[in-house]
Design a protein around this motif. Structure first.
Motif, PDB file in Angstrom:
ATOM      1  N   LEU A 217       0.843  -1.193   0.000  1.00 39.39           N
ATOM      2  CA  LEU A 217       0.000   0.000   0.000  1.00 39.39           C
ATOM      3  C   LEU A 217       0.884   1.251   0.000  1.00 39.39           C
ATOM      4  O   LEU A 217       1.679   1.469   0.921  1.00 39.39           O
ATOM      5  CB  LEU A 217      -0.920   0.007   1.226  1.00 39.39           C
ATOM      6  CG  LEU A 217      -1.865  -1.195   1.360  1.00 39.39           C
ATOM      7  CD1 LEU A 217      -2.748  -1.050   2.590  1.00 39.39           C
ATOM      8  CD2 LEU A 217      -2.728  -1.354   0.114  1.00 39.39           C
ATOM      9  N   GLY A 218       0.756   2.064  -1.033  1.00 42.65           N
ATOM     10  CA  GLY A 218       1.584   3.251  -1.164  1.00 42.65           C
ATOM     11  C   GLY A 218       2.963   2.917  -1.700  1.00 42.65           C
ATOM     12  O   GLY A 218       3.182   1.863  -2.303  1.00 42.65           O
ATOM     13  N   TYR A 219       3.886   3.853  -1.504  1.00 40.85           N
ATOM     14  CA  TYR A 219       5.276   3.698  -1.941  1.00 40.85           C
ATOM     15  C   TYR A 219       5.397   3.519  -3.458  1.00 40.85           C
ATOM     16  O   TYR A 219       6.372   2.952  -3.945  1.00 40.85           O
ATOM     17  CB  TYR A 219       5.948   2.509  -1.242  1.00 40.85           C
ATOM     18  CG  TYR A 219       6.183   2.717   0.240  1.00 40.85           C
ATOM     19  CD1 TYR A 219       7.357   3.300   0.689  1.00 40.85           C
ATOM     20  CD2 TYR A 219       5.227   2.344   1.183  1.00 40.85           C
ATOM     21  CE1 TYR A 219       7.580   3.494   2.054  1.00 40.85           C
ATOM     22  CE2 TYR A 219       5.435   2.541   2.537  1.00 40.85           C
ATOM     23  CZ  TYR A 219       6.613   3.114   2.971  1.00 40.85           C
ATOM     24  OH  TYR A 219       6.824   3.319   4.313  1.00 40.85           O
ATOM     25  N   GLN A 220       4.419   4.039  -4.219  1.00 37.22           N
ATOM     26  CA  GLN A 220       4.467   3.851  -5.673  1.00 37.22           C
ATOM     27  C   GLN A 220       5.738   4.418  -6.292  1.00 37.22           C
ATOM     28  O   GLN A 220       6.306   3.814  -7.206  1.00 37.22           O
ATOM     29  CB  GLN A 220       3.233   4.480  -6.341  1.00 37.22           C
ATOM     30  CG  GLN A 220       1.964   3.661  -6.209  1.00 37.22           C
ATOM     31  CD  GLN A 220       1.180   3.993  -4.962  1.00 37.22           C
ATOM     32  OE1 GLN A 220       1.729   4.516  -3.995  1.00 37.22           O
ATOM     33  NE2 GLN A 220      -0.117   3.709  -4.948  1.00 37.22           N
ATOM     34  N   ASN A 221       6.182   5.572  -5.818  1.00 36.05           N
ATOM     35  CA  ASN A 221       7.386   6.170  -6.414  1.00 36.05           C
ATOM     36  C   ASN A 221       8.645   5.828  -5.634  1.00 36.05           C
ATOM     37  O   ASN A 221       9.695   6.457  -5.813  1.00 36.05           O
ATOM     38  CB  ASN A 221       7.231   7.696  -6.530  1.00 36.05           C
ATOM     39  CG  ASN A 221       7.060   8.366  -5.184  1.00 36.05           C
ATOM     40  OD1 ASN A 221       6.996   7.716  -4.153  1.00 36.05           O
ATOM     41  ND2 ASN A 221       6.968   9.688  -5.199  1.00 36.05           N
ATOM     42  N   ARG A 222       8.546   4.807  -4.776  1.00 31.70           N
ATOM     43  CA  ARG A 222       9.708   4.341  -4.013  1.00 31.70           C
ATOM     44  C   ARG A 222      10.095   2.904  -4.382  1.00 31.70           C
ATOM     45  O   ARG A 222      11.021   2.348  -3.797  1.00 31.70           O
ATOM     46  CB  ARG A 222       9.407   4.396  -2.516  1.00 31.70           C
ATOM     47  CG  ARG A 222       9.024   5.769  -2.016  1.00 31.70           C
ATOM     48  CD  ARG A 222      10.197   6.693  -1.944  1.00 31.70           C
ATOM     49  NE  ARG A 222       9.821   8.029  -1.498  1.00 31.70           N
ATOM     50  CZ  ARG A 222      10.674   8.925  -1.035  1.00 31.70           C
ATOM     51  NH1 ARG A 222      11.959   8.631  -0.983  1.00 31.70           N
ATOM     52  NH2 ARG A 222      10.262  10.118  -0.651  1.00 31.70           N
ATOM     53  N   ARG A 223       9.360   2.309  -5.339  1.00 29.95           N
ATOM     54  CA  ARG A 223       9.652   0.930  -5.710  1.00 29.95           C
ATOM     55  C   ARG A 223      11.029   0.843  -6.355  1.00 29.95           C
ATOM     56  O   ARG A 223      11.449   1.717  -7.109  1.00 29.95           O
ATOM     57  CB  ARG A 223       8.595   0.394  -6.679  1.00 29.95           C
ATOM     58  CG  ARG A 223       7.135   0.626  -6.240  1.00 29.95           C
ATOM     59  CD  ARG A 223       6.756  -0.208  -5.056  1.00 29.95           C
ATOM     60  NE  ARG A 223       5.440   0.154  -4.535  1.00 29.95           N
ATOM     61  CZ  ARG A 223       4.302  -0.467  -4.872  1.00 29.95           C
ATOM     62  NH1 ARG A 223       4.339  -1.459  -5.747  1.00 29.95           N
ATOM     63  NH2 ARG A 223       3.154  -0.092  -4.333  1.00 29.95           N
TER      64      ARG A 223
END
Length: 568
Positions: free
Chosen positions: A403-409
């Motif tokens: 959940l979230g962290y889309q630009n932290r993958r």
């Protein structure tokens, strides 16, 4: 002999001479004062005329400068500090990076999940700003990971040390908004700030362009700097660089206990002119290097609305400029202010690439929270390039989604690649990541069942939900690795405590605000009920803020529903 009458005459003549000289001096002084006043009047008239010409020529931000200037400490460049005219109204043109929906992944196909931690908190206070002014935030302004990482949570830290700065708190509880799945919480606590002692070398880089004239921009920036300066130690140093059409040093590196000098510098700041952020960034790094403290906290704090419109305006070039400087040992923190022309996207990227963090300051209370209450987690890094990798056991976990962290993958191979940049973590910071997982025993998977599966894990690993890995670099840039095996039976025994309910409610609220299909009809009333069960757990009262935000969203929803029914 001189008689008494003659002596009296001599005294009269002497006194008269003194009076004549005195009158002459007074007349001369009056004439000089009048001449000075006339010269000042002429200068003011010329300045006003020049300001009027600038106003006529300006194409967009028609802010006229009076000509009052402050000299740079090094060199003879000067920077405009006052404006004679208020800036024009700013149109709503806020910028946010696109945020995609988190995908459900099949463990048998993709058992590894790798990402950088996120210590930014801007999304929470920015969403609050929208709701408090009666508006729903844009969906791209809602970054779930920043919402849940806004909190300072009571994660265990009794085993942390300066040499081993991290400790895990793990939980597995049923998902509030979906039957058949669980929420896996990875709670990471950093070494607490109370036991750190670093000297500060802080350079505030302040945007004083015309777009910063609003009360919630430059005036709030000045109050924030004053607040921080009063909380620093006597040996800590503070400097102020300003930028608009030109850049300059308003306050050279000064001991924080010199409140007179700091106050005088702040009093000079006025908004006016276009925004040349690139020159300001270069000068701030130069000043930070000149006063560099070995082993200390050397940091630039950029305070702006992010509306760079002259000089280097290409955002990638600005980011590249910061990237070239990040190995210098100087961190870059960004503080966002204001609305209308706010560039959230750029602010987040600059902080990420500058080895810093990003917060949005919507009030004096938030300035205190970021710069005073959570000074350690905001300003003192205990670890660099912190990455997490989870390997799920397909024999226990059928599917999952982060959940979230889309630009932290990150790519899975990036976990061990020391050249791949990741986030820095501040002292005492609480970091939370949530996975929604479907156990193989669940009767309600999120993905359709496949006929052919890969080989099952050995039976002896049947109690392992997965392997949790953490990597980070210390101050000497040495890499460290930690590995934790997550036991299913132990996780199922963990308590669904108040902190778990808070992050669950926050995640649900973020998904609701984004109108996510994954929320499956979980109502605001249900989210509010879940949030109420967490009241009192957050150290600085942000759990109350969440509850208030949910209630404001309910009001907005009722108004919107009422308008829709009237239109029908």
């Amino acid at each position: 002999m001189v008689n008494g009458k003659q002596l009296l005459n001599v005294w009269v003549v002497a006194i008269a001479s003194v009076l004549i000289v005195s009158c002459a001096k007074e007349q001369s002084s009056a004439e000089i004062t009048a001449a000075n006043q006339k010269a000042q009047d002429e200068r003011r008239a010329e300045q006003a005329a020049q300001a009027a010409r600038v106003k006529q020529q300006a194409e967009q931000e028609r802010v006229v400068l009076t000509g009052a200037r402050v000299q740079k400490s090094h060199g003879n460049m000067s920077v405009p500090l006052t404006s004679q005219f208020a800036p024009p109204p700013v149109q709503e043109r806020e910028q946010y990076a696109p945020v995609s929906e988190a995908k459900v992944l099949r463990t048998s196909e993709q058992p590894l999940s790798t990402f950088s931690v996120d210590v930014d908190t801007a999304s929470f206070s920015n969403v609050r700003r929208y709701l408090e002014r009666g508006q729903m935030p844009p969906s791209d302004a809602i970054r779930l990971e920043e919402m849940i990482n806004y909190y300072s949570l009571p994660y265990a830290d009794d085993k942390t040390t300066a040499q081993k700065p991290f400790q895990w708190t793990l939980n597995l509880t049923p998902t509030p908004w979906r039957d058949g799945t669980h929420l896996l919480r990875l709670g990471l606590q950093a070494f607490p700030s109370e036991v750190t002692s670093q000297s500060h070398n802080l350079v505030f880089l302040v945007d004083v362009s015309g777009s910063m004239a609003a009360e919630n921009k430059l005036p709030l920036v000045k109050k924030s700097i004053e607040l921080l300066s009063q909380s620093l130690g006597d040996e800590d140093r503070l400097a102020i660089v300003v930028y608009a059409g030109a850049t300059g040093v308003v306050l050279p590196p000064t001991k924080a206990n010199d409140q007179v000098a700091i106050g005088q510098a702040l009093n000079q700041l006025r908004a006016g002119g276009p925004t040349n952020g690139a020159d300001g960034i270069r000068l701030a790094y130069q000043l930070a290097q000149q006063s560099f403290i070995k082993g200390g906290n050397n940091r630039i704090i950029l305070a702006t609305d992010g509306d760079f419109n002259v000089g280097t305006v290409n955002h990638q070039q600005l980011i590249d400029l910061v990237v070239r400087q990040r190995d210098s040992g100087v961190y870059l923190t960004t503080l966002g202010f204001g609305s209308g022309n706010f560039n959230d996207h750029l602010m987040e990227q600059l902080a990420d690439k500058g080895n810093g963090n990003y917060a949005y300051i919507d009030s004096f209370k938030e300035a205190k929270r970021v710069l005073v209450d959570r000074q350690g987690s905001s300003l003192i890094a205990v670890a660099n390039d912190v990455k997490i990798q989870v390997e799920f056991n397909p024999n226990v976990v059928a599917e999952y989604r982060l959940l979230g962290y889309q630009n932290r993958r990150l790519n899975n191979e990036d976990f061990y690649n020391e050249k791949v940049d990741a986030a820095e973590v501040g002292a005492g910071h609480s970091i939370t990541a949530l996975y929604e997982v479907t156990l193989t025993s669940s009767a309600k998977p999120m993905l359709p069942e496949l006929r052919y599966q890969t080989a099952q894990s050995p039976e002896r690993l049947a109690d392992e939900i997965g392997q949790l890995k953490l990597t980070y670099k210390d101050g000497a840039k040495q890499s460290h690795y930690q590995t934790t095996i997550m036991s299913l039976s132990k996780l199922l025994e963990t308590e669904n405590d108040a902190s778990m309910k808070l992050v669950s409610a926050t995640a649900a609220f973020a998904l609701w605000l984004r109108n996510s299909a994954q929320i499956e009809g979980f109502s605001l009333a249900q989210i509010e009920q879940l949030a109420q069960q967490s009241i009192g757990v957050e150290r600085y009262g942000a759990d109350y803020d969440l509850l208030q935000m949910i209630r404001l969203a309910k009001v907005h929803q009722r108004v919107s529903d009422s308008r829709s029914s009237q239109q029908k």
